[in-house]
Design an enzyme around this catalytic site. Structure first.
Site, PDB file in Angstrom:
ATOM      1  N   SER A  16       7.333 -44.897  19.762  1.00  0.00           N
ATOM      2  CA  SER A  16       8.514 -45.133  18.935  1.00  0.00           C
ATOM      3  C   SER A  16       8.965 -43.852  18.255  1.00  0.00           C
ATOM      4  O   SER A  16      10.158 -43.530  18.226  1.00  0.00           O
ATOM      5  CB  SER A  16       8.218 -46.204  17.884  1.00  0.00           C
ATOM      6  OG  SER A  16       7.910 -47.442  18.482  1.00  0.00           O
ATOM      7  N   ARG A  40      10.264 -43.111   9.503  1.00  0.00           N
ATOM      8  CA  ARG A  40       9.665 -44.423   9.260  1.00  0.00           C
ATOM      9  C   ARG A  40      10.740 -45.441   8.867  1.00  0.00           C
ATOM     10  O   ARG A  40      10.669 -46.610   9.238  1.00  0.00           O
ATOM     11  CB  ARG A  40       8.584 -44.332   8.177  1.00  0.00           C
ATOM     12  CG  ARG A  40       7.757 -45.598   8.038  1.00  0.00           C
ATOM     13  CD  ARG A  40       6.688 -45.433   6.980  1.00  0.00           C
ATOM     14  NE  ARG A  40       5.556 -44.673   7.435  1.00  0.00           N
ATOM     15  CZ  ARG A  40       4.426 -45.197   7.896  1.00  0.00           C
ATOM     16  NH1 ARG A  40       4.304 -46.509   7.979  1.00  0.00           N
ATOM     17  NH2 ARG A  40       3.425 -44.432   8.262  1.00  0.00           N
ATOM     18  N   HIS A  43      12.481 -46.367  12.065  1.00  0.00           N
ATOM     19  CA  HIS A  43      11.586 -47.219  12.853  1.00  0.00           C
ATOM     20  C   HIS A  43      11.561 -48.640  12.299  1.00  0.00           C
ATOM     21  O   HIS A  43      11.587 -49.624  13.051  1.00  0.00           O
ATOM     22  CB  HIS A  43      10.183 -46.619  12.847  1.00  0.00           C
ATOM     23  CG  HIS A  43       9.180 -47.399  13.637  1.00  0.00           C
ATOM     24  ND1 HIS A  43       8.249 -48.218  13.032  1.00  0.00           N
ATOM     25  CD2 HIS A  43       8.968 -47.504  14.965  1.00  0.00           C
ATOM     26  CE1 HIS A  43       7.495 -48.787  13.961  1.00  0.00           C
ATOM     27  NE2 HIS A  43       7.908 -48.369  15.148  1.00  0.00           N
TER      28      HIS A  43
END
Length: 217
Positions: A16, A40, A43
């Site tokens: 990812s 993050r 994601h």
């Protein structure tokens, strides 16, 4: 349709991150230690377009990592945001997570004051926020009340993660936070939520656990 071969949690996370890095090419809006925080967030929401509206600062990053490293309390507006901060990551740092909406007798206090529970929670607990981290991913009212009490002279948290989601005052509250003098992370506009707000703290916690101590600039 071709499936990605990544299957384990570690492989999926690494894959990812690689996809995000490839889709958001250099020069990126964030560099150094701010990029893992931004990544993050991307994601968590599965949305690369949010980087344009993310507002992350080196000052906020350093203050947040320092607070976590000394075992601060993280106050969250909801139990959902608290659930996004796993004990396996917080406990080694000595960090306590306290969801404001779970405060005892909060509904009684709110009814007595004639205000919402989110407003009552912030007003009651504001004096305890000094040097701690406050995470708001759901309630624009909580964020606006927090800024009000800080403007009146209440000592500030080490870091405010203000990312409430929604259509009523979410964008406005975050725009006000972005203009404020207090260390903060925010995501402008309507997008946000408990998960992405918690993601910011998790990114900082990983740095604290790794012994990284960013300098405040």
């Amino acid at each position: 349709m071709q499936l990605d071969p990544a299957t384990t949690p570690e492989e999926i996370e690494a894959r990812s991150c690689a996809i995000i890095d490839a889709e958001i090419s250099e020069p990126r809006p964030f560099s150094g230690l701010l990029w893992p925080v931004a990544r993050r967030c991307v994601h968590t929401l599965g949305d690369t377009t949010i980087v344009a509206d993310l507002r992350l600062s080196s000052l906020g990053l350093a203050a947040g990592v320092a607070a976590l490293s000394r075992g601060c309390t993280v106050y969250t507006d909801t139990c959902m945001a608290a659930a996004g901060l796993p004990l396996r990551r917080m406990r080694p740092l000595g960090v306590t997570v306290t969801p404001l909406m779970a405060l005892p007798d909060l509904e009684i206090v709110a009814r007595r004051r004639g205000v919402t529970k989110s407003r009552a929670a912030v007003e009651v607990m504001a004096e305890r926020f000094e040097g701690q981290i406050v995470v708001i991913g759901n309630a624009p009212t909580a964020l606006m009340v927090l800024m009000d009490v800080l403007a009146q002279g209440t000592p500030a948290p080490a870091l405010i993660v203000g990312m409430p989601v929604g259509f009523v005052n979410a964008a406005q509250s975050k725009a006000l936070l972005n203009k404020s003098p207090w260390p903060h992370f925010t995501l402008l506009g309507r997008k946000g939520g408990s998960a992405v707000a918690a993601a910011c703290v998790n990114a900082l916690a990983e740095m604290a656990l790794a012994g990284i101590r960013p300098l405040q600039q």
